[in-house]
Structure formats: C-alpha cells, structure tokens
Design a protein around this motif. Structure first.
Motif, mmCIF file in Angstrom:
data_model
loop_
_atom_site.group_PDB
_atom_site.id
_atom_site.type_symbol
_atom_site.label_atom_id
_atom_site.label_comp_id
_atom_site.label_asym_id
_atom_site.label_seq_id
_atom_site.Cartn_x
_atom_site.Cartn_y
_atom_site.Cartn_z
ATOM 1 N N ALA A 66 -69.503 33.210 -15.114
ATOM 2 C CA ALA A 66 -68.778 32.045 -14.589
ATOM 3 C C ALA A 66 -68.404 32.253 -13.125
ATOM 4 O O ALA A 66 -68.532 31.345 -12.298
ATOM 5 C CB ALA A 66 -67.521 31.791 -15.423
ATOM 6 N N LEU A 67 -67.965 33.453 -12.793
ATOM 7 C CA LEU A 67 -67.546 33.726 -11.413
ATOM 8 C C LEU A 67 -68.737 33.687 -10.458
ATOM 9 O O LEU A 67 -68.640 33.142 -9.347
ATOM 10 C CB LEU A 67 -66.854 35.083 -11.342
ATOM 11 N N ASP A 84 -71.501 43.687 -14.780
ATOM 12 C CA ASP A 84 -72.862 44.209 -14.901
ATOM 13 C C ASP A 84 -73.596 44.022 -13.581
ATOM 14 O O ASP A 84 -73.117 43.358 -12.663
ATOM 15 C CB ASP A 84 -73.623 43.571 -16.067
ATOM 16 N N GLU A 85 -74.760 44.663 -13.491
ATOM 17 C CA GLU A 85 -75.544 44.590 -12.262
ATOM 18 C C GLU A 85 -76.309 43.274 -12.149
ATOM 19 O O GLU A 85 -76.593 42.803 -11.048
ATOM 20 C CB GLU A 85 -76.529 45.764 -12.208
ATOM 21 N N LYS A 86 -76.609 42.663 -13.295
ATOM 22 C CA LYS A 86 -77.458 41.469 -13.270
ATOM 23 C C LYS A 86 -76.822 40.311 -12.527
ATOM 24 O O LYS A 86 -77.517 39.593 -11.792
ATOM 25 C CB LYS A 86 -77.824 41.063 -14.701
ATOM 26 N N TRP A 87 -75.522 40.094 -12.730
ATOM 27 C CA TRP A 87 -74.896 38.963 -12.038
ATOM 28 C C TRP A 87 -74.688 39.248 -10.559
ATOM 29 O O TRP A 87 -74.693 38.329 -9.737
ATOM 30 C CB TRP A 87 -73.600 38.548 -12.724
ATOM 31 N N GLN A 92 -77.170 38.411 -5.078
ATOM 32 C CA GLN A 92 -77.876 39.071 -3.988
ATOM 33 C C GLN A 92 -79.198 38.385 -3.678
ATOM 34 O O GLN A 92 -79.547 38.201 -2.500
ATOM 35 C CB GLN A 92 -78.111 40.549 -4.333
ATOM 36 N N THR A 93 -79.937 37.991 -4.713
ATOM 37 C CA THR A 93 -81.224 37.331 -4.476
ATOM 38 C C THR A 93 -81.035 35.971 -3.801
ATOM 39 O O THR A 93 -81.970 35.467 -3.160
ATOM 40 C CB THR A 93 -82.000 37.128 -5.797
ATOM 41 N N ARG A 94 -79.841 35.416 -3.925
ATOM 42 C CA ARG A 94 -79.534 34.133 -3.283
ATOM 43 C C ARG A 94 -78.803 34.310 -1.958
ATOM 44 O O ARG A 94 -78.324 33.354 -1.377
ATOM 45 C CB ARG A 94 -78.712 33.264 -4.255
ATOM 46 N N PRO A 217 -76.778 50.968 -19.469
ATOM 47 C CA PRO A 217 -75.511 51.537 -18.991
ATOM 48 C C PRO A 217 -74.589 50.449 -18.445
ATOM 49 O O PRO A 217 -75.020 49.560 -17.702
ATOM 50 C CB PRO A 217 -75.953 52.492 -17.878
ATOM 51 N N ILE A 218 -73.328 50.507 -18.837
ATOM 52 C CA ILE A 218 -72.359 49.494 -18.409
ATOM 53 C C ILE A 218 -71.833 49.873 -17.025
ATOM 54 O O ILE A 218 -71.161 50.887 -16.858
ATOM 55 C CB ILE A 218 -71.211 49.383 -19.427
ATOM 56 N N SER A 219 -72.162 49.062 -16.061
ATOM 57 C CA SER A 219 -71.862 49.367 -14.664
ATOM 58 C C SER A 219 -71.161 48.198 -13.989
ATOM 59 O O SER A 219 -71.573 47.049 -14.158
ATOM 60 C CB SER A 219 -73.171 49.682 -13.928
ATOM 61 N N TYR A 220 -70.112 48.498 -13.242
ATOM 62 C CA TYR A 220 -69.340 47.486 -12.515
ATOM 63 C C TYR A 220 -69.579 47.624 -11.017
ATOM 64 O O TYR A 220 -69.070 48.542 -10.382
ATOM 65 C CB TYR A 220 -67.846 47.662 -12.775
#
Length: 257
Positions: A66-67, A84-87, A92-94, A217-220
């Motif tokens: 959401a953020l 997570d890294e995906k969001w 970043q891609t945008r 792996p859970i990464s912030y």
C-alpha cells in the motif's frame, strides 16, 4: 482518466492518514512511510532521534504494498522502509527512490501463532496437519498476493507442501498487524505473522517458527524517495542503519544486517 482519479484519491488518503491536513503539516521532521510490522520499533527509533535534539519524524504505517503504491501515486514522503525487497524494487524500477541510499538493514522470521489462551500444539515440518487442525476455521494471513508477510507465509506453506490444503481457509488481512489482531482477539485460531509482531502482542503465543529455508530471506530495505525534500531525511536514514539505530530495532526482536 479513472486511473488518474484513483491515484489522486490514494494520495489524498495518505495525506489524511499521516495527518498532513492538520498540525503535522508543519512538522519539520521527515515523513517516513514504514511497514506495519515496524510500528513499535520505528516509533522508538524516532523518539531516540528526537531525544538528540532533532524534530521527530512523521511516520505512517501500512502494508509495504500500500505504501509503495501511495508513493507511486504521488503522496509526499521522504523515506520508505519496506518489509521486503520486491516493493523497494518496484519503486526503484520506476525511479521513485534514490538508489544510492538504498540499504537492507533488518531481518525477521515468520511464525505460526495462536491466541494466548489456546493449548493447541503443532510442529512445523513438511506436510504438517495444518488444514486438519483448522477444521472449518480460518488461518489469518496478510494478503498473500501483495503484502510481504503474506507472501513469505504462502511461500513457506508451499515449500512445506500444505498450501493447497489451506488456501481456501485463509482469512486475508490488509497488513500483518490486522492478521495479528484477528488471532489476538480470538477471531481465528491460528495466524502467520512476523516473530516481532508476536513479541509485541501479549494476546498471542508462538506455536512454531517457520524454517528460514522455507522462504525467501526476510529483508527490510530503507531508501530516500526520489522527491525527498526534508533537510534531515538523509541524516535520519543514516541513523536508522547505524549501530545505534539498529540497536533500537534489536530490542524489539529484529535481527540486524
């Protein structure tokens, strides 16, 4: 046209959520959008920062998905902290974050929880009888299609070979703290949340911890947004990833990178 209107409404919703329509609009501290699982720890970090004589950051908590979409819609923010890294990759891609400021600084685990009063026992292992234990009741999880905690949980259940048997029993929540509340209030007998969420709520107990090998792996990660304008945004970001800042998060159960 409808898409533009929708994005505008999303941005307005965030403005209201973080109080920018009131006195907070004039706060000098940076605006931080942080994953819901960081609520207690990020507030504590902000307090520690303010104790050093800085203006306290204005913080809004929600699911990382959401953020990220709020930032994409143009909502004002100086710092984004994702679960997570995906969001973070999504932004970043945008070109919506300053890539040079991106750092992964925290780690976590996912756990199976039950209400504090529950005597239920389960051993988390391949093929464990989660569906049979649930019966006709539900498993609380953050949105498994978008929210990091939900995606980690789904991945773990798939790896352990039980997802297909419980996918129809999931009580989907907009973020991990809502899933936590479902269990804490006794609305569901079991739920999957972060270990730090379980630690923060005395109304639940941990039934078991999912093997780290069962999920990504859970990464912030944390980064400045492309439109970050607050004069102290970069200094606060550096504080978060410093040894002093990480020590704050460690007190809440986070592992630090």
């Amino acid at each position: 046209m409808l898409n533009r209107i929708g994005r505008g409404c999303a941005a307005l919703a965030l403005l209201l959520a973080i109080g920018l329509s009131g006195p907070a609009a004039w706060a000098a501290g940076p605006t931080v959008l942080a994953a819901a699982s960081l609520r207690e720890s990020m507030n504590s970090a902000a307090d520690a920062w303010a104790a050093k004589g800085h203006d306290r950051p204005v913080i809004s908590f929600a699911g990382s998905s959401a953020l990220a979409r709020q930032i994409e819609a143009g909502a004002p923010a100086d710092i984004f902290v994702s679960a997570d890294e995906k969001w973070m990759d999504y932004l970043q891609t945008r070109k919506l974050i300053r890539t040079s400021t991106r750092r992964s600084f925290l780690a976590n685990d996912i756990v199976l929880i039950a209400p504090k009063s529950s005597a239920l026992k389960l051993t988390i292992k391949p093929g464990f009888p989660l569906a049979r234990t649930l019966g006709n009741r539900r498993l609380a999880m953050a949105d498994t299609n978008a929210v990091p905690a939900g995606r980690y949980g789904k991945e773990a259940l798939q790896k352990l070979g039980v997802w297909n048997s419980v996918s129809g029993k999931v009580a989907s929540a907009e973020n991990v703290r809502v899933a936590l509340a479902f269990v804490s209030r006794g609305e569901t007998p079991l739920g999957i949340v972060y270990a730090t969420d379980a630690k923060a709520d005395p109304g639940v107990r941990v039934v078991g911890t999912f093997p780290r090998s069962s999920h990504t792996p859970i990464s912030y990660p944390v980064a400045l947004t492309a439109k970050a304008a607050n004069r102290e945004a970069e200094a606060f970001r550096k504080f978060l990833i410093s040894s002093q800042g990480k020590a704050v998060f460690a007190r809440f159960g986070f592992r630090t990178n």
